[in-house]
Design a protein around this motif. Structure first.
Motif, PDB file in Angstrom:
ATOM      1  N   ASP A 132     -21.201 -44.551 -14.571  1.00 26.63           N
ATOM      2  CA  ASP A 132     -19.822 -44.240 -14.766  1.00 26.63           C
ATOM      3  C   ASP A 132     -19.632 -42.678 -15.172  1.00 26.63           C
ATOM      4  OD1 ASP A 132     -19.136 -46.740 -14.453  1.00 26.63           O
ATOM      5  OD2 ASP A 132     -18.973 -47.227 -16.709  1.00 26.63           O
ATOM      6  N   ALA A 133     -20.349 -42.245 -16.302  1.00 29.24           N
ATOM      7  CA  ALA A 133     -20.404 -40.681 -16.748  1.00 29.24           C
ATOM      8  C   ALA A 133     -20.652 -39.810 -15.404  1.00 29.24           C
ATOM      9  CB  ALA A 133     -21.374 -40.402 -17.759  1.00 29.24           C
ATOM     10  N   LEU A 134     -21.518 -39.935 -14.611  1.00 30.58           N
ATOM     11  CA  LEU A 134     -21.748 -39.234 -13.405  1.00 30.58           C
ATOM     12  C   LEU A 134     -20.762 -39.283 -12.314  1.00 30.58           C
ATOM     13  CD1 LEU A 134     -25.665 -39.895 -13.319  1.00 30.58           C
ATOM     14  CD2 LEU A 134     -24.234 -37.781 -13.971  1.00 30.58           C
ATOM     15  N   ALA A 135     -20.047 -40.650 -12.056  1.00 26.64           N
ATOM     16  CA  ALA A 135     -19.121 -40.646 -11.020  1.00 26.64           C
ATOM     17  C   ALA A 135     -17.781 -39.922 -11.551  1.00 26.64           C
ATOM     18  CB  ALA A 135     -18.639 -42.127 -11.276  1.00 26.64           C
ATOM     19  N   THR A 136     -17.391 -39.534 -12.908  1.00 24.80           N
ATOM     20  CA  THR A 136     -16.665 -38.798 -12.725  1.00 24.80           C
ATOM     21  C   THR A 136     -16.971 -37.263 -13.070  1.00 24.80           C
ATOM     22  OG1 THR A 136     -16.857 -38.862 -15.356  1.00 24.80           O
ATOM     23  CG2 THR A 136     -15.640 -40.473 -14.200  1.00 24.80           C
ATOM     24  N   ASP A 137     -18.044 -36.787 -12.534  1.00 23.92           N
ATOM     25  CA  ASP A 137     -18.558 -35.339 -12.677  1.00 23.92           C
ATOM     26  C   ASP A 137     -18.033 -34.684 -11.508  1.00 23.92           C
ATOM     27  OD1 ASP A 137     -20.161 -33.555 -14.154  1.00 23.92           O
ATOM     28  OD2 ASP A 137     -21.767 -33.890 -12.723  1.00 23.92           O
ATOM     29  N   GLY A 138     -17.467 -35.143 -10.658  1.00 22.15           N
ATOM     30  CA  GLY A 138     -16.655 -34.398  -9.514  1.00 22.15           C
ATOM     31  C   GLY A 138     -17.419 -34.320  -8.238  1.00 22.15           C
TER      32      GLY A 138
END
Length: 171
Positions: A118-124
């Motif tokens: 989830d965190a990496l998916a929002t990293d762009g």
């Protein structure tokens, strides 16, 4: 928890709470007050490891890096760190294997994996680039466990190439 970590590494999970307490310099009752059972101690240690890694990654996010992929780059810097102490890395991996024999720990790690996704998916970064870079960084980290890590110059080159991929994805 530090005493438990040391004992689990040397003697496995069959270590008694009494022995952990003795090693830690506390009473068994005092240890049980904080950790009601050995399973509670094991899961607390697993949670601690998860949070330590997250903290290491957060610490490696560069303040002036505001672009897409900044969290992925920090993850790479932690995972592919040529200056990392190999003995500590091998101990961490050994402890993961030992703790991984406990079902509750698997759930902690699955939850952590979901958190990272989830965190990496929002990293762009595009999903394929992100997954490729993370998988490669994890693979370089795993070579330590196999006892045949890349030599320092190669590790630095791999790290630099993975970091570059996080900037080149739009080309």
């Amino acid at each position: 928890m530090e005493a438990a970590r040391r004992l689990f590494l040397t003697d496995g999970l069959q270590v008694t709470l009494a022995r952990v307490a003795s090693e830690a310099g506390v009473s068994k009752g005092g240890l049980i007050y904080h950790f009601g059972s050995k399973e509670d101690l094991v899961t607390a240690l697993a949670v601690r490891m998860v949070h330590e890694f997250r903290h290491e990654v957060e610490e490696r996010v560069e303040a002036d890096d505001a672009g897409p992929g900044r969290l992925v780059r920090a993850y790479v810097r932690v995972s592919v760190d040529p200056a990392a102490d190999q003995t500590l890395a091998q101990e961490r991996q050994a402890l993961e294997v030992i703790l991984g024999t406990v079902a509750e720990v698997h759930e902690i790690w699955r939850a952590d994996s979901r958190w990272w996704k989830d965190a990496l998916a929002t990293d762009g970064l595009p999903e394929l680039t992100r997954d490729l870079v993370i998988a490669a960084a994890d693979g370089v980290w795993a070579t330590v466990e196999w006892g045949d890590p890349y030599p320092p110059g190669r590790t630095e080159a791999l790290r630099d190439r993975l970091l570059a991929l996080t900037h080149e994805w739009g080309e």
